[in-house]
Design an enzyme around this catalytic site. Sequence first.
Site, PDB file in Angstrom:
ATOM      1  N   GLU A 123      -2.686  86.086 -50.451  1.00 32.58           N
ATOM      2  CA  GLU A 123      -1.405  85.363 -50.393  1.00 32.58           C
ATOM      3  C   GLU A 123      -0.701  85.244 -51.747  1.00 32.58           C
ATOM      4  O   GLU A 123      -0.158  84.183 -52.070  1.00 32.58           O
ATOM      5  CB  GLU A 123      -1.622  83.966 -49.800  1.00 32.58           C
ATOM      6  CG  GLU A 123      -2.141  84.031 -48.389  1.00 32.58           C
ATOM      7  CD  GLU A 123      -2.481  82.655 -47.825  1.00 32.58           C
ATOM      8  OE1 GLU A 123      -2.170  82.422 -46.652  1.00 32.58           O
ATOM      9  OE2 GLU A 123      -3.072  81.828 -48.526  1.00 32.58           O
TER      10      GLU A 123
HETATM   11  C1  NGO Z   1      -5.912  81.367 -45.344  1.00 36.34           C
HETATM   12  C2  NGO Z   1      -5.519  81.065 -46.772  1.00 36.34           C
HETATM   13  C3  NGO Z   1      -6.170  79.800 -47.291  1.00 36.34           C
HETATM   14  C4  NGO Z   1      -6.076  78.663 -46.294  1.00 36.34           C
HETATM   15  C5  NGO Z   1      -6.676  79.114 -44.976  1.00 36.34           C
HETATM   16  C6  NGO Z   1      -6.579  78.032 -43.927  1.00 36.34           C
HETATM   17  C7  NGO Z   1      -6.974  82.776 -46.731  1.00 36.34           C
HETATM   18  C8  NGO Z   1      -7.837  83.876 -47.138  1.00 36.34           C
HETATM   19  N1  NGO Z   1      -6.020  82.236 -47.453  1.00 36.34           N
HETATM   20  O1  NGO Z   1      -7.097  82.156 -45.542  1.00 36.34           O
HETATM   21  O2  NGO Z   1      -5.570  79.430 -48.514  1.00 36.34           O
HETATM   22  O3  NGO Z   1      -6.764  77.554 -46.760  1.00 36.34           O
HETATM   23  O4  NGO Z   1      -6.051  80.270 -44.494  1.00 36.34           O
HETATM   24  O5  NGO Z   1      -7.132  78.395 -42.705  1.00 36.34           O
END
Ligand code: NGO
Length: 509
Positions: free
Chosen positions: A322
Site C-alpha cells: 500500500e
Molecule cells: C491490509 C493492510 C494493513 C491492514 C490490513 C487490515 C496489508 C498487507 N496491508 O493488509 O495495513 O491493517 O489490511 O486487514
Amino acid sequence: MAIGSLAVLGQSAPASAIEESRMNRVIPAPVSVTPDRHGGAFELSRDTVISVDRGARGVGELLAGVLRPSTGYRLPVVTDRRQGAITLDLGYVPARLGTEGYELTVNRGGVLVKARTSAGLFAGVQTLRQLLPAKVESRTKQRGPWTVAAGKIVDFPRFAYRGAMLDVARHFFTPDEVKRYLDQIALYKINYLHLHLADDQGWRIEIDGWPRLTEHGGSTEVGGGPGGFYTKAQFRDLVKYAAARNITIVPEIDMPGHTNAALASYAELNCDGVAPPLYTGIEVGFSSLCIDKEITYRFVQDVITELAELTPGPYLHLGGDEAHVTTDPDFIKFFDRVFPMIEATGKKVAGWHEFLKATPPVSGVAQFWGTTTTSELVADAAAAGNKILMSPANKAYLDMKYDESTPLGLSWAGFTEVDDAYDWNPGAYVENVPESAVLGVEAPLWSETLENSDHIEFMAFPRLPAIAELGWSPWSTHDWASFRTRLAAQGPRWEAMGVDFYRSPQIPW
Ligand code: NGO
C-alpha cells in the site's frame, strides 16, 4: 429404561472408545493414525517420569509444565531410560519425516515420541497433549484418570512455513501478551510468528542511534492509547521464548509506506523536513519515506543491520504494501537500494506481494494477501523461482469479522466464517502458483480493533487452527465434516486454558 440408568450407561462406556476417539480428534490432522485396539491404554500416574535425551530436556520440561498443575504429579524429567515413562527420543526416524516429523507410539507400558530433532519431539508432544483428556490443560489440579489410547501416529508437515502474524503497531501488545499467543499457536504446530513492528500508528522496537522512534513514535496507538515498544532485551527474550517452542520470529518493518510513526519521530526523514503529527486513526496508504534523501538509506541501513542482529531466523520482512503515495519508479528505486542491504546480512527478504513491483532476489519471499485467485505479479515471481507465502485476505486474515454481528474486526475482505478459513488449498490456490512454489501459509492478525489477549483469542480461535491444519496436514486429510468435529473437541481444551474463543454456530461444540 429410566433416564438415570441411561446416564449410567453413558458413563460406563468403555474407556478405550473415549480415548480412541481422541486419537482421531487431533488438529492439525496427522499423516497417519493407527489405533491399537488390543493394546489397552497408557495411564499417567504419580510415578510417571519424563525420560529424555539430553538434547530434549527443554521439550521435556515444557511438557512437564503443562501436565504438572492439572495432574498434581511430580513428573520428573530424567535422562535415563525407565519402564512406564513418557520417553522423548532423539534418534533415527525415516527420512520422509524430515526435521519436524515424529513418531508417537503408545501402549500400556509407556509413551515413546521419536524424532530426528527437538523440533520434531516438540511437535509430537503437542499431539500427545491432545490425546490426553481436555482438562489436562487446566492450571489447577483436576481428577484423572489420565489415559491415552494405544496406537501409533506418524506425522510430518506438508509445508515448511506455518505462520501467524501479530500487528503490534496498531495496538501494542506486551511481551507477556505475545508469549501467551506463542503458547497458544505452538499447540497447533505453527512454527513462525511474524511481528508487524512498525506502522503509521507506532514504532515498537528499539533502534540504537534513533531513540525518538520508540520515545516518540512508540508513544501512542490507534485510538490514542499509550502504545509501547520492546527493548532489545525484551525482543531477544521473545525470540528465545519462541525458539523453545519451535517458533521463529520474523520481524517486519514496513516501508516505504506505513511509516508515519518514523516520519513523525525524525523531521529530517521527510522530503519537506517537517515532521507530521503522530497518527491514531486507521486509514492506510498516506505516508512514504523520502526516496531521494540520503538519510533515508542511512536510516534503513541501521534498522536492517540491527534487526538482523536481533533475529537468528532466516527472514526479514520489509512490508512494501500500500505505498499509495510513492510512485512506482520511486518504489523501484527505493528497493533497488534496500534489497542489497538485506542480502549483505545473509538473510532472506520477505514482503507483501506488491513488493514484487521491484525485483527482490530469488531468495525473496512474497506474501500473497489478495482477495482473488489471480495475480500476475505473484505467478511471475513463482516462475522466476521466488517462494510464495499464502495469506489470502478473505481466507487467512484473522482480523476479518466472522459475520456482521462480530463486535471486533474489519470486513473489507468480507466476512470469514470458519468454513471460509478452512476451505481452500494453499498448494493450488493462486493461478499458476504450483505447490512447489508455495513456502507455506500465514494467518495475519491486524490489530486496528484489537487491544488485549481476549481480543486476539476471540479472532484467532477457532480460525487459526484451520490455517494451521492447511499448513501442516496432507491435503488427503482435508475434510470439513471431520475438521468441525475435531474443532469441537478443542472447545473444552480452550476452556481449560482460559482461551476466550468464538463459538461459531458452524461447529458442534
Ligand atoms: C491490509 C493492510 C494493513 C491492514 C490490513 C487490515 C496489508 C498487507 N496491508 O493488509 O495495513 O491493517 O489490511 O486487514
